[in-house]
Enzyme design. Structure first.
Site, PDB file in Angstrom:
ATOM      1  N   ASP A   1       0.833  -1.063   0.003  1.00 15.39           N
ATOM      2  CA  ASP A   1      -0.020  -0.076   0.082  1.00 15.39           C
ATOM      3  C   ASP A   1       0.882   1.272  -0.065  1.00 15.39           C
ATOM      4  O   ASP A   1       1.654   1.242   0.942  1.00 15.39           O
ATOM      5  CB  ASP A   1      -0.730  -0.020   1.097  1.00 15.39           C
ATOM      6  CG  ASP A   1      -1.924   1.174   1.263  1.00 15.39           C
ATOM      7  OD1 ASP A   1      -2.835   1.151   0.531  1.00 15.39           O
ATOM      8  OD2 ASP A   1      -1.638   2.164   1.885  1.00 15.39           O
TER       9      ASP A   1
ATOM     10  N   TYR B   1       3.228  10.341   0.725  1.00 20.58           N
ATOM     11  CA  TYR B   1       4.077   9.389   1.675  1.00 20.58           C
ATOM     12  C   TYR B   1       5.543   9.874   1.349  1.00 20.58           C
ATOM     13  O   TYR B   1       6.290   9.877   2.199  1.00 20.58           O
ATOM     14  CB  TYR B   1       3.930   8.087   1.595  1.00 20.58           C
ATOM     15  CG  TYR B   1       2.667   7.753   1.931  1.00 20.58           C
ATOM     16  CD1 TYR B   1       1.587   8.358   2.673  1.00 20.58           C
ATOM     17  CD2 TYR B   1       2.175   6.114   1.858  1.00 20.58           C
ATOM     18  CE1 TYR B   1       0.460   7.813   2.963  1.00 20.58           C
ATOM     19  CE2 TYR B   1       1.086   5.631   2.185  1.00 20.58           C
ATOM     20  CZ  TYR B   1      -0.019   6.505   2.898  1.00 20.58           C
ATOM     21  OH  TYR B   1      -1.067   5.830   3.105  1.00 20.58           O
TER      22      TYR B   1
END
Length: 352
Positions: free
Chosen positions: A72, A77
């Site tokens: 994932d 991020y």
């Protein structure tokens, strides 16, 4: 696989839906289909996987070599290049191919403009060094532009004095963004979905588009169980992925002394002792038994291996009921950027 035993009617916000018994939510097996037509129920998360670039790559590689087949990711991020290197290394060392794993990524808020959606996907694929994704999610129902955040799917009621009031459903960014996601070639992303939507936002999307989200990712763990919201997804055949499945073990949520830690909960500890599992394995197994994919993250090989052991942690139905019972004494949502973003999120859901 799931039997829907409807016993009562309950509502989320203005949505009336059946409530399923806990037993009806338990899959007959802990593993997803080997065909990867849906996300494997145990995945590896990459949020906050940022000790170093080398550690990120090594952790993802180790996860694949250990046996994880679901990774994932997300553009926000800030580590997709390192994750991509880890995927490549892991596939090579595990002796498997790209088709043997499931990779999810997410569209960030500053790319909700329909013209920017394909560009965002292209950037993610380039950073991951992949030809396609298995699933691409709209990360939030929030559009960011020029330093401002806008929440979508909010009805405008004009005028307040009118009886009954006129309710308008204006065209909004998320609907346009969803249309752009729907138009993406399946050669670049096999499925599309959403993340962090409220009941009203999801029902509005379902009623305004012929393309149903394949999956919805949101916060789920023993301290934020949301069983009725989960039931809604089961009834609409929308797969659910639980992020932060270990709750406030995530360092982003750490506020020493403010909240109990899920892994220290006495119910979890008792079940773990009775079943010969670690506390983390019990929590993850509970999530898997609900039919949701769980995506724990770790930078350490020993924890990566421990979490994978959740698939072998066999909980009895009585264990599941005990963990379900935690909801009666403690409910806590740990991820809520509403205040910082100046928008209202999760309206009508637990933990608000």
């Amino acid at each position: 696989m799931l039997s829907f035993a409807i016993v009562t009617k309950l509502s989320i916000g203005s949505i009336l839906l059946p409530h399923l018994t806990t037993a009806s939510q338990i899959p007959l097996a802990l593993h997803s289909s080997s065909s990867l037509s849906s996300p494997p129920l145990l995945g590896f998360g990459t949020w906050n996987l940022k000790i170093s670039a080398e550690n990120t790559t090594a952790a993802v590689s180790a996860a694949i070599q250990t046996g994880y087949r679901h990774i994932d990711c997300a553009a926000i991020y800030g580590n997709e290049k390192e994750v991509g290197k880890g995927i490549k290394e892991g596939l090579e060392k595990a002796g498997i191919e790209r088709k043997d794993i499931w990779v999810t990524s997410k569209l960030w808020n500053d790319h909700h403009d329909p013209a920017l959606v394909p560009k965002a996907l292209e950037k993610t694929l380039a950073d991951l060094d992949l030809e396609y994704l298995d699933l691409y999610l709209m990360h939030w129902p929030v559009a960011s532009s020029n330093g401002k955040n806008t929440i979508d799917y909010k009805d405008v009621i004009l005028p307040p004095s009118l009886s009954p009031p006129l309710i308008l459903h204006p065209t909004n960014t998320s609907q346009q963004t969803w249309s752009a996601l729907s138009a993406l070639p399946t050669t670049l992303t096999t499925h599309i979905g959403i993340s962090n939507f409220s009941p009203h936002q999801l029902t509005t999307l379902l009623s305004s588009s012929s393309t149903r989200p394949f999956a919805h990712q949101f916060e789920l763990h023993p301290y934020l169980q949301q069983p009725h919201w989960l039931d809604f997804h089961l009834l609409h055949s929308i797969h659910v992925t639980a992020y932060s499945p270990l709750g406030n073990l995530n360092p982003t949520y750490s506020h020493p002394g403010s909240d109990p830690t899920i892994l220290d909960d006495e119910v979890i500890s008792k079940v773990a002792g009775e079943r010969g599992c670690t506390n983390a394995q019990v929590v993850l197994s509970w999530g898997i038994r609900r039919g949701t994919s769980v995506v724990p993250k770790s930078s350490h090989v020993e924890r990566i291996e421990e979490n994978l052991g959740a698939t072998e942690c066999a909980l009895e139905e009585e264990d599941v009921h005990k963990i379900d019972g935690i909801r009666e004494r403690f409910v806590k949502r740990f991820n809520d950027p509403s205040g910082g973003w100046g928008v209202e999120l999760y309206k009508g859901l637990e933990g608000k």
